[in-house]
Scaffold this motif. Sequence first.
Motif, PDB file in Angstrom:
ATOM      1  N   PHE A   1      26.088 -41.280   1.106  1.00  0.00           N
ATOM      2  CA  PHE A   1      27.368 -41.975   0.972  1.00  0.00           C
ATOM      3  C   PHE A   1      27.921 -42.234   2.364  1.00  0.00           C
TER       4      PHE A   1
ATOM      5  N   LEU B   1      28.314 -35.941  -3.481  1.00  0.00           N
ATOM      6  CA  LEU B   1      28.733 -36.850  -4.539  1.00  0.00           C
ATOM      7  C   LEU B   1      27.728 -36.778  -5.677  1.00  0.00           C
TER       8      LEU B   1
ATOM      9  N   GLU C   1      33.957 -37.449  -9.311  1.00  0.00           N
ATOM     10  CA  GLU C   1      32.636 -37.916  -8.892  1.00  0.00           C
ATOM     11  C   GLU C   1      32.068 -37.091  -7.735  1.00  0.00           C
TER      12      GLU C   1
ATOM     13  N   ASN D   1      33.519 -46.066  -1.343  1.00  0.00           N
ATOM     14  CA  ASN D   1      32.508 -46.631  -2.238  1.00  0.00           C
ATOM     15  C   ASN D   1      31.905 -47.861  -1.563  1.00  0.00           C
TER      16      ASN D   1
ATOM     17  N   THR E   1      37.490 -39.496   4.566  1.00  0.00           N
ATOM     18  CA  THR E   1      37.680 -40.703   3.768  1.00  0.00           C
ATOM     19  C   THR E   1      36.308 -41.216   3.363  1.00  0.00           C
ATOM     20  N   ILE E   2      35.964 -40.970   2.114  1.00  0.00           N
ATOM     21  CA  ILE E   2      34.666 -41.396   1.589  1.00  0.00           C
ATOM     22  C   ILE E   2      34.849 -42.751   0.913  1.00  0.00           C
TER      23      ILE E   2
ATOM     24  N   GLN F   1      41.245 -42.176  -1.466  1.00  0.00           N
ATOM     25  CA  GLN F   1      40.639 -40.899  -1.863  1.00  0.00           C
ATOM     26  C   GLN F   1      39.482 -41.161  -2.818  1.00  0.00           C
ATOM     27  N   TYR F   2      38.346 -40.591  -2.512  1.00  0.00           N
ATOM     28  CA  TYR F   2      37.229 -40.685  -3.448  1.00  0.00           C
ATOM     29  C   TYR F   2      37.568 -39.819  -4.666  1.00  0.00           C
TER      30      TYR F   2
END
Lengths: 269, 80
Positions: free
Chosen positions: A161, A155, A237, A208, A205-206, A232-233
């Motif tokens: 993350f 990222l 980014e 925030n 699955t990232i 979805q990230y």
Amino acid sequence: MCYYNGQKVTHAEFIRLKQLEKMVAQYDFLARDLQIGFDYSLNAVLKRQPDEEDFDIVQMEWGFIPHYLRTRDEVAKMRNGYKDASGNYRPPIITLNAVCEEILAPGKIYREAALKRRCLVLSTGFFEWRHIYPVNKRTGLPLKTANRYPYYITLKDKGYFYMAGIWQPWTDKATGEYVETFAVVTTKANPLMLQVHNSKKRMPTILNEDLAYEWLFGDIDEKRILEIAASQYPASEMKACTIAKDFREALEPAKEFQYEDLPALELNV
Amino acid sequence: MNPDSNNFELYYKDEIIKVQRNSIGSETIFRIIFINSRAPLAITRATHENASRFWTSIPEGRQREAEEIGRLIEEFYKKD
């Protein structure tokens, strides 16, 4: 600028090293060996403390072990495949990843964990393979066998993350060994990962920070679990760079490596 | 490649040290176990503000050992 061990480092690098200190201290406290590995290895996972809005950083084994497996032998059979008593080959069942669309499906091994044992898998980046099919010079058609190029995905502007995970406690009935295992939840690939992981078109699955908090601590219903699991990230980014094909054995697996014959990624995604 | 490049032994100052390559997330840390009574050491590669790379102990305080053993580890991987 800051100094670490007498060496001048950036603020970001200083924070990274200080975070490593905390994690090394945690591992020493746990007094367990750490093994690097890309399959079934031990990884750092954030696990909620029971009934509290707090968490522990623990090591868990990557590769969800279903409760119905009784021994390590059975686990090895599941992971590697085997011939049953009739001589029929039973192919491996890979539980490194849990497909978000299926985690709550009735009867699936992940359902209870998705409802009750969600966790965050700490990561600084991950590896995926891009498949490029060379063109047959005579026919002009793509060959059936692809050339594979490994990528390291990170990222932008984030040293660490969180990936959504689900975990499972498991005890070997023969030896009494207790282990906590996990699977990384995966979602459909975003526009960047569609190009990189172009064989399966999936990505972890990232989350925030807000979604990570909700995934770990939230009292959320099934609809919301699926929404977060499928998030979805943003591709804008994330960044992806090619690495050496023998990265698993390299001193620095994530070191960038250029391939002259590889078409560039479309980055305006 | 060495069949077990995550656990290996090196000679450091005429003594054998055990090296374990560990991961935290995708960070790599080398844990050094000394045969004598010296305390175990964790080292990793870090980035200097001028973008060059250096070995450092985690936590701070054993920089000289980190640099010396780090060089031995690099040589080990180059040989394989």
